[in-house]
Design a protein around this motif. Structure first.
Motif, short mmCIF file in Angstrom:
data_model
loop_
_atom_site.label_atom_id
_atom_site.label_comp_id
_atom_site.label_asym_id
_atom_site.label_seq_id
_atom_site.Cartn_x
_atom_site.Cartn_y
_atom_site.Cartn_z
N VAL A 83 -43.36 -50.63 23.85
CA VAL A 83 -41.94 -50.78 24.17
C VAL A 83 -41.49 -52.21 23.87
O VAL A 83 -42.18 -53.17 24.21
CB VAL A 83 -41.67 -50.46 25.65
CG1 VAL A 83 -40.21 -50.71 26.01
CG2 VAL A 83 -42.07 -49.02 25.97
N ILE A 84 -40.33 -52.33 23.25
CA ILE A 84 -39.65 -53.61 23.10
C ILE A 84 -38.30 -53.51 23.79
O ILE A 84 -37.54 -52.56 23.55
CB ILE A 84 -39.45 -54.00 21.62
CG1 ILE A 84 -40.81 -54.26 20.96
CG2 ILE A 84 -38.57 -55.24 21.50
CD1 ILE A 84 -40.72 -54.59 19.47
N VAL A 85 -38.00 -54.47 24.66
CA VAL A 85 -36.72 -54.53 25.37
C VAL A 85 -35.88 -55.63 24.75
O VAL A 85 -36.32 -56.79 24.66
CB VAL A 85 -36.92 -54.80 26.87
CG1 VAL A 85 -35.58 -54.91 27.58
CG2 VAL A 85 -37.78 -53.72 27.51
N LEU A 86 -34.68 -55.29 24.31
CA LEU A 86 -33.72 -56.27 23.80
C LEU A 86 -32.66 -56.54 24.87
O LEU A 86 -32.10 -55.61 25.43
CB LEU A 86 -33.03 -55.76 22.53
CG LEU A 86 -33.89 -55.43 21.32
CD1 LEU A 86 -33.00 -55.03 20.14
CD2 LEU A 86 -34.79 -56.58 20.95
N GLY A 98 -30.92 -53.28 26.35
CA GLY A 98 -30.32 -53.53 27.66
C GLY A 98 -31.36 -53.44 28.75
O GLY A 98 -32.23 -52.57 28.73
N SER A 99 -31.29 -54.35 29.72
CA SER A 99 -32.35 -54.45 30.74
C SER A 99 -31.81 -54.32 32.15
O SER A 99 -32.44 -54.81 33.09
CB SER A 99 -33.07 -55.79 30.59
OG SER A 99 -32.18 -56.88 30.82
N GLY A 100 -30.66 -53.67 32.31
CA GLY A 100 -30.07 -53.53 33.63
C GLY A 100 -30.66 -52.37 34.41
O GLY A 100 -31.83 -52.00 34.24
N ALA A 101 -29.83 -51.75 35.24
CA ALA A 101 -30.31 -50.72 36.15
C ALA A 101 -30.97 -49.57 35.40
O ALA A 101 -32.05 -49.09 35.79
CB ALA A 101 -29.14 -50.19 36.99
#
Length: 651
Positions: free
Chosen positions: A184-187, A165-168
């Protein structure tokens, strides 16, 4: 237009008649722009409704088909226009299920009729309502982040941490971990869109930027749920209302739930850092006409009225385009996570995978070992496996608990204590144009009623001007009446309230592992505050000089200056109106608490710093971690709490 095979030919014919009953062709002379003569089917509304229903599973589609068959058996398609309207009112009174069907089809019909552009790029209803539609084409703004692409059907990766998750919240934690040298990996389940993609069309935004196309709801239809689903999450589409966590709420979270330091300077440090990185200021808070009406009403009634601070860049801010920010901010002024923390993370080596849904968190011996996910960009799919000892769950309060439930971790409180800040509007029609689409949607508020009882109450604000969504919530009494209401929108100013809910709902999963949101509006304090909010909005509209006022009850409640009677009697009637499912248009844009933090594993999912009680290395990093509802627009609180959790992860 290629239609999905949802209905038979006979059912499709019934749908066409139903849509044209909600929005019929009416003979009027004169008829500027042919508005009155234009029926729903003239704008292909039935086709768009069918396409919207196509992705539903069979267990939801079958009752809809049966509903169409039932209408046909009763002779609805062959009936006169007057009799068809009588049919609809009879169905509304027949049962809660029939009312739900009518309200759903009404809402979809009006959404597309008022929101869908034609081949010229304009909607024929916009000209008469004053809505300008898109002001400019999207700028050729390059994308800073370069997401990874799968190199096969099975994709195996390694990292120190996976942020889902890439929100707040997820954006803040990804940046903080990457800045500390972590891999880091962002999904992100949604796509990556920026200014070059924001065309200022409402329905495009719902399709690209919102969870479920903006049409998600609770299982009983009592609330419509809107939340972002894109790189940047809700911060890409929210209304930039920046409010620090209230002192009383911070004290409660520290005292009752063990969130150490929330009530002191340690948390101030996190709030201050978020404030600075987002560039929060009050220089981009122009008052449009609705805010001026609210200001005048508050002054007359002696209620509080305060300017809102916003995460907007004054150098790029344009009040004309700010009115479209719920569809993505074309100007680039909005300082959401996409333009701040996610770019920070990328600059420090974080990798991103968009259109990638986390299926489950992998664990061994009570400790995180990674994530299993599915990549699907619409043209290809890939199974994704990421080995990592730190997993941050930041999918939002509607989906984070579903991920934990699919993974079999988190304990008995997973999905419980969901808070939604239930909200609604009361509309005022004024003698002069209000042009509510000019200026940022929320630049001021009244907290007069924020603490009515025990720290619970409601805020009064102004909403985003959405011609499609706004029309979908209009009360329907007849085709002529709803068209007249649509024409009044240029002179409309809406006031909204959101309550801090004490009661709660829950999130479970269905057989496919998808979120099921169950929220019954049954807490007595919440109901009192909600009804009080309705009454106060009526009073505020009257104090501001509205000539007509109506609520969003399904059964029309409207007051008119000429012949409308006593305003307090009307306010009481609105106060007393039914709040049962489908009887009133109620919304939620803030979702919290379903994986809450706390010291008790029986009533919380994660410890006071965010790590799951039962699984080491899995952390909660979004608004689902709130111990209670915040009572304010939650972005700043989510980010500050995420900053605190990131500090705990890095030690």
């Amino acid at each position: 237009m290629a239609l999905a095979p949802v209905f038979s030919d006979a059912q499709r014919a019934t749908l066409r008649v139903l849509c044209d009953t909600f929005i019929p062709a009416i003979q009027r002379d004169p008829d500027p722009a042919g508005f009155w003569a234009r029926a729903a089917s003239d704008l292909q509304v039935p086709d768009w409704v069918e396409m919207t229903l196509a992705p539903l599973p069979a267990d939801l589609l079958d009752p809809i088909r049966e509903f169409m068959d039932g209408l046909a058996m009763l002779g609805f398609p062959e009936a006169s226009a007057v009799d068809r309207e009588r049919f609809i009112h009879a169905f509304m009174d027949a049962s809660p299920e029939a009312l739900g069907g009518i309200v759903t089809f009404k809402a979809l019909s009006l959404l597309f009729y008022a929101g869908m552009p034609d081949a010229s790029g304009k909607n024929p209803a916009w000209e008469l309502s004053g809505y300008p539609g898109p002001l400019s084409p999207p700028p050729a703004t390059p994308k800073v982040i370069r997401p990874l692409q799968p190199d096969g059907d099975d994709w195996n990766l390694e990292a120190d941490a996976v942020v889902i998750g890439s929100g707040a919240g997820g954006g803040v934690i990804a940046a903080r971990l990457a800045e500390q040298g972590r891999s880091v990996i962002v999904l992100e389940a949604g796509g990556y869109y920026n200014e070059a993609d924001f065309d200022q069309y409402e329905l495009t935004a719902y399709q690209n930027l919102y969870r479920g196309g903006g049409l998600a709801g609770t299982v009983d239809g009592s609330l419509t749920l809107m939340t972002g689903s894109n790189l940047g999450g809700g911060t890409t589409v929210n209304w930039t209302n920046c409010i620090r966590t209230r002192p009383a709420v911070r004290e409660q979270w520290a005292r009752e739930f063990g969130l150490e330091g929330l009530d002191g300077p340690a948390f101030d440090k996190h709030l201050d850092s978020i404030w600075q990185r987002l560039g929060v200021n009050d220089q981009c808070s122009d008052y449009n006409n609705p805010h001026q009406r609210l200001e005048a009403a508050c002054a007359k009634l002696g209620y509080s009225f305060k300017r809102v601070t916003r995460n907007a860049d004054p150098a790029a801010y344009d009040p004309r385009s700010a009115g479209f920010m719920g569809f993505g901010d074309q100007s680039g002024s909005k300082q959401g996570t996409m333009k701040t923390y996610l770019e920070d993370a990328y600059e420090h080596g974080a990798r991103f995978i968009v259109r990638c849904r986390a299926d489950r968190v992998l664990t061994e011996n009570g400790r995180a070992t990674g994530v299993e996910a599915t990549y699907d960009d619409g043209t290809r799919q890939a199974r994704v496996r990421i080995r990592a000892n730190t997993v941050v769950v930041a999918c939002g309060a509607l989906d984070s608990p579903a991920l934990l439930l699919r993974s079999g971790i988190g304990g008995p409180a997973v999905g419980q204590y969901l808070r939604l800040h239930p909200a609604t509007a009361v509309v005022g029609i004024y003698d002069e144009p209000q042009d509510a689409w000019w200026g940022a949607p929320q630049t001021a508020l009244s907290d007069q009623f924020s603490d009515i009882e025990g720290g619970y109450g409601f805020l009064v604000e102004c909403p985003h001007a959405n011609p499609g969504l706004g029309s979908s919530a209009l009360p329907w009494q007849s085709g002529e009446q709803v068209k007249q209401f649509m024409l009044e929108q240029q002179n409309a100013s809406s006031f909204v309230f959101l309550i801090r809910d004490r009661g709660h709902g829950r999130v479970t999963i269905d057989a496919q592992g998808q979120s099921v949101i169950d929220y019954h509006f049954d807490d007595d304090l919440d109901e009192r505050n909600f009804r009080r909010g309705l009454k106060e909005l009526v009073r505020l509209q009257h104090a501001a000089g509205a000539r007509s006022i109506y609520s969003l009850h399904t059964r029309l409640k409207r007051w008119d200056r000429d012949g409308g009677g006593d305003i307090e009697a009307f306010a009481q009637d609105v106060h007393d109106g039914s709040l049962a499912p489908y009887e009133h248009a109620t919304f939620s844009l803030h979702h919290m608490g379903s994986c809450r933090l706390g010291s008790d594993p029986a009533t919380s999912v994660a410890n006071p710093w965010g790590e799951l009680h039962d699984t080491k290395g899995v952390w909660i990093g979004d608004g689902s971690g709130f111990p209670t509802a915040s009572g304010t627009n939650p972005m700043i609180s989510i980010m500050a709490l995420a900053s605190r959790t990131a500090e705990a992860i890095t030690g």
